[in-house]
Design a protein around this motif. Structure first.
Motif, PDB file in Angstrom:
ATOM      1  N   GLY A 202       0.814  -1.210   0.000  1.00  0.00           N
ATOM      2  CA  GLY A 202       0.000   0.000   0.000  1.00  0.00           C
ATOM      3  C   GLY A 202       0.848   1.261   0.000  1.00  0.00           C
ATOM      4  O   GLY A 202       2.077   1.204  -0.085  1.00  0.00           O
ATOM      5  N   ALA A 203       0.201   2.393   0.119  1.00  0.00           N
ATOM      6  CA  ALA A 203       0.890   3.681   0.091  1.00  0.00           C
ATOM      7  C   ALA A 203       1.472   4.015   1.460  1.00  0.00           C
ATOM      8  O   ALA A 203       0.969   3.551   2.489  1.00  0.00           O
ATOM      9  CB  ALA A 203      -0.081   4.771  -0.341  1.00  0.00           C
ATOM     10  N   PRO A 204       2.532   4.814   1.513  1.00  0.00           N
ATOM     11  CA  PRO A 204       3.087   5.255   2.806  1.00  0.00           C
ATOM     12  C   PRO A 204       2.042   6.021   3.615  1.00  0.00           C
ATOM     13  O   PRO A 204       1.128   6.629   3.059  1.00  0.00           O
ATOM     14  CB  PRO A 204       4.247   6.174   2.390  1.00  0.00           C
ATOM     15  N   ALA A 205       2.190   6.009   4.912  1.00  0.00           N
ATOM     16  CA  ALA A 205       1.204   6.644   5.790  1.00  0.00           C
ATOM     17  C   ALA A 205       1.090   8.149   5.544  1.00  0.00           C
ATOM     18  O   ALA A 205       0.022   8.732   5.708  1.00  0.00           O
ATOM     19  CB  ALA A 205       1.581   6.385   7.253  1.00  0.00           C
ATOM     20  N   ASP A 206       2.189   8.779   5.131  1.00  0.00           N
ATOM     21  CA  ASP A 206       2.189  10.234   4.934  1.00  0.00           C
ATOM     22  C   ASP A 206       2.059  10.624   3.468  1.00  0.00           C
ATOM     23  O   ASP A 206       2.480  11.720   3.073  1.00  0.00           O
ATOM     24  CB  ASP A 206       3.465  10.845   5.509  1.00  0.00           C
ATOM     25  N   TRP A 207       1.456   9.766   2.646  1.00  0.00           N
ATOM     26  CA  TRP A 207       1.455   9.996   1.205  1.00  0.00           C
ATOM     27  C   TRP A 207       0.772  11.302   0.817  1.00  0.00           C
ATOM     28  O   TRP A 207       1.157  11.949  -0.162  1.00  0.00           O
ATOM     29  CB  TRP A 207       0.796   8.821   0.478  1.00  0.00           C
ATOM     30  N   GLN A 208      -0.236  11.743   1.583  1.00  0.00           N
ATOM     31  CA  GLN A 208      -0.958  12.959   1.205  1.00  0.00           C
ATOM     32  C   GLN A 208      -0.099  14.218   1.290  1.00  0.00           C
ATOM     33  O   GLN A 208      -0.446  15.249   0.711  1.00  0.00           O
ATOM     34  CB  GLN A 208      -2.197  13.127   2.078  1.00  0.00           C
ATOM     35  N   GLN A 209       1.026  14.127   1.977  1.00  0.00           N
ATOM     36  CA  GLN A 209       1.918  15.282   2.062  1.00  0.00           C
ATOM     37  C   GLN A 209       2.721  15.481   0.780  1.00  0.00           C
ATOM     38  O   GLN A 209       3.251  16.578   0.538  1.00  0.00           O
ATOM     39  CB  GLN A 209       2.879  15.126   3.241  1.00  0.00           C
ATOM     40  N   HIS A 210       2.807  14.436  -0.051  1.00  0.00           N
ATOM     41  CA  HIS A 210       3.683  14.507  -1.215  1.00  0.00           C
ATOM     42  C   HIS A 210       3.021  14.089  -2.533  1.00  0.00           C
ATOM     43  O   HIS A 210       3.571  14.370  -3.600  1.00  0.00           O
ATOM     44  CB  HIS A 210       4.906  13.610  -0.991  1.00  0.00           C
ATOM     45  N   PHE A 211       1.865  13.429  -2.455  1.00  0.00           N
ATOM     46  CA  PHE A 211       1.245  12.873  -3.659  1.00  0.00           C
ATOM     47  C   PHE A 211      -0.229  13.248  -3.723  1.00  0.00           C
ATOM     48  O   PHE A 211      -0.886  13.411  -2.697  1.00  0.00           O
ATOM     49  CB  PHE A 211       1.379  11.346  -3.682  1.00  0.00           C
ATOM     50  N   VAL A 212      -0.770  13.328  -4.946  1.00  0.00           N
ATOM     51  CA  VAL A 212      -2.162  13.706  -5.120  1.00  0.00           C
ATOM     52  C   VAL A 212      -3.103  12.523  -4.887  1.00  0.00           C
ATOM     53  O   VAL A 212      -4.290  12.708  -4.634  1.00  0.00           O
ATOM     54  CB  VAL A 212      -2.379  14.300  -6.529  1.00  0.00           C
ATOM     55  N   SER A 213      -2.587  11.302  -4.963  1.00  0.00           N
ATOM     56  CA  SER A 213      -3.396  10.106  -4.714  1.00  0.00           C
ATOM     57  C   SER A 213      -2.496   9.003  -4.196  1.00  0.00           C
ATOM     58  O   SER A 213      -1.268   9.059  -4.352  1.00  0.00           O
ATOM     59  CB  SER A 213      -4.099   9.642  -5.999  1.00  0.00           C
ATOM     60  N   ALA A 214      -3.111   7.987  -3.607  1.00  0.00           N
ATOM     61  CA  ALA A 214      -2.334   6.851  -3.107  1.00  0.00           C
ATOM     62  C   ALA A 214      -1.646   6.125  -4.257  1.00  0.00           C
ATOM     63  O   ALA A 214      -0.503   5.665  -4.135  1.00  0.00           O
ATOM     64  CB  ALA A 214      -3.246   5.899  -2.334  1.00  0.00           C
ATOM     65  N   TYR A 215      -2.342   6.006  -5.395  1.00  0.00           N
ATOM     66  CA  TYR A 215      -1.754   5.292  -6.537  1.00  0.00           C
ATOM     67  C   TYR A 215      -0.537   6.024  -7.096  1.00  0.00           C
ATOM     68  O   TYR A 215       0.359   5.403  -7.666  1.00  0.00           O
ATOM     69  CB  TYR A 215      -2.802   5.120  -7.637  1.00  0.00           C
ATOM     70  N   ALA A 216      -0.480   7.328  -6.917  1.00  0.00           N
ATOM     71  CA  ALA A 216       0.658   8.107  -7.409  1.00  0.00           C
ATOM     72  C   ALA A 216       1.960   7.710  -6.725  1.00  0.00           C
ATOM     73  O   ALA A 216       3.053   7.965  -7.248  1.00  0.00           O
ATOM     74  CB  ALA A 216       0.399   9.597  -7.214  1.00  0.00           C
ATOM     75  N   THR A 217       1.864   7.066  -5.562  1.00  0.00           N
ATOM     76  CA  THR A 217       3.068   6.663  -4.834  1.00  0.00           C
ATOM     77  C   THR A 217       3.731   5.440  -5.444  1.00  0.00           C
ATOM     78  O   THR A 217       4.849   5.099  -5.065  1.00  0.00           O
ATOM     79  CB  THR A 217       2.737   6.352  -3.362  1.00  0.00           C
ATOM     80  N   THR A 218       3.059   4.791  -6.383  1.00  0.00           N
ATOM     81  CA  THR A 218       3.560   3.535  -6.949  1.00  0.00           C
ATOM     82  C   THR A 218       4.924   3.696  -7.601  1.00  0.00           C
ATOM     83  O   THR A 218       5.855   2.927  -7.343  1.00  0.00           O
ATOM     84  CB  THR A 218       2.565   2.991  -7.993  1.00  0.00           C
ATOM     85  N   HIS A 219       5.046   4.672  -8.482  1.00  0.00           N
ATOM     86  CA  HIS A 219       6.253   4.849  -9.308  1.00  0.00           C
ATOM     87  C   HIS A 219       6.217   6.272  -9.859  1.00  0.00           C
ATOM     88  O   HIS A 219       5.128   6.838 -10.049  1.00  0.00           O
ATOM     89  CB  HIS A 219       6.235   3.824 -10.455  1.00  0.00           C
ATOM     90  N   PRO A 220       7.365   6.894 -10.126  1.00  0.00           N
ATOM     91  CA  PRO A 220       7.361   8.245 -10.699  1.00  0.00           C
ATOM     92  C   PRO A 220       6.534   8.381 -11.977  1.00  0.00           C
ATOM     93  O   PRO A 220       5.950   9.447 -12.216  1.00  0.00           O
ATOM     94  CB  PRO A 220       8.848   8.513 -10.968  1.00  0.00           C
TER      95      PRO A 220
END
Length: 214
Positions: free
Chosen positions: A86-104
């Motif tokens: 899953g996405a990192p716990a703090d993903w909303q600080q750096h990404f617009v969605s959880a799926y955006a954390t997958t890969h650049p």
């Protein structure tokens, strides 16, 4: 042949099951997504194509990596890790969605999709002459007048300054009707910087095209 949602050098395909409202809603809930639409899929996949066209082939690879991260990491492994952990716990600080954390690549495509959401919706607000001036707004932070064509805006700051009050108002209107938020996402400073990078790519090409026509 089973067609999946994806992209191939500008050829965008959308799985037919995504056109089924019930199935699409089931998948949205199953994946814990706040938003899932055919238009959203299309804009995301288009983002992958424009990464190729404007970043890889446009000589902007290193500047893009400085904002979105190193895209040379193995995509397959990144995808497996995302679905397993899953996405990192703090993903909303750096990404617009959880799926955006997958890969650049996915981060760029997701941010590109949101950029199109913002620009296209603001254009509609502009055409209708919409303004937001809440009576409870004491500082002006919740007020906005969409009095410009977002497709020609030089600065991304102007888009964000209009978008935040506008979506706050529209989300409130939707809630008054018992509906989900029109835009159920948080634009953190990190995400706004990514939107700014994409806006810069678009304006760079637009200006070059205009100069070429002259």
């Amino acid at each position: 042949q089973k067609i999946m949602t994806g992209h191939d050098n500008g050829l965008i395909t959308i799985a037919l099951t995504e056109a089924d409202d019930i199935e699409r809603e089931r998948r949205r809930l199953e994946m814990g997504e706040p938003y899932r639409t055919l238009l959203g899929h299309f804009r995301h996949e288009v983002g992958h194509y424009f990464w190729d066209a404007l970043v890889r082939d446009g000589g902007r690879l290193e500047p893009c990596r400085a904002v979105f991260g190193d895209d040379s990491i193995d995509y397959g492994e990144a995808l497996q890790r995302h679905y397993a952990e899953g996405a990192p716990a703090d993903w909303q600080q750096h990404f617009v969605s959880a799926y955006a954390t997958t890969h650049p690549w996915e981060d760029f495509a997701e941010t590109w999709a949101h950029y199109l959401h913002i620009v296209d919706t603001l254009e509609m607000a502009f055409e209708f002459g919409m303004e937001v001036h809440p009576s409870a707004d004491r500082t002006g932070g919740l007020s906005a007048r969409v009095a410009f064509d977002p497709y020609t805006a030089d600065k991304c700051d102007a888009l964000v300054a209009a978008w935040l009050p506008f979506t706050f108002a529209m989300n409130s209107v939707n809630r008054a009707m018992g509906l989900r938020d029109l835009y159920p996402f948080i634009l953190s400073p990190g995400v706004i910087a990514k939107l700014g990078f994409i806006h810069g790519l678009v304006r760079r090409v637009a200006k070059a095209t205009t100069q070429g026509e002259q």
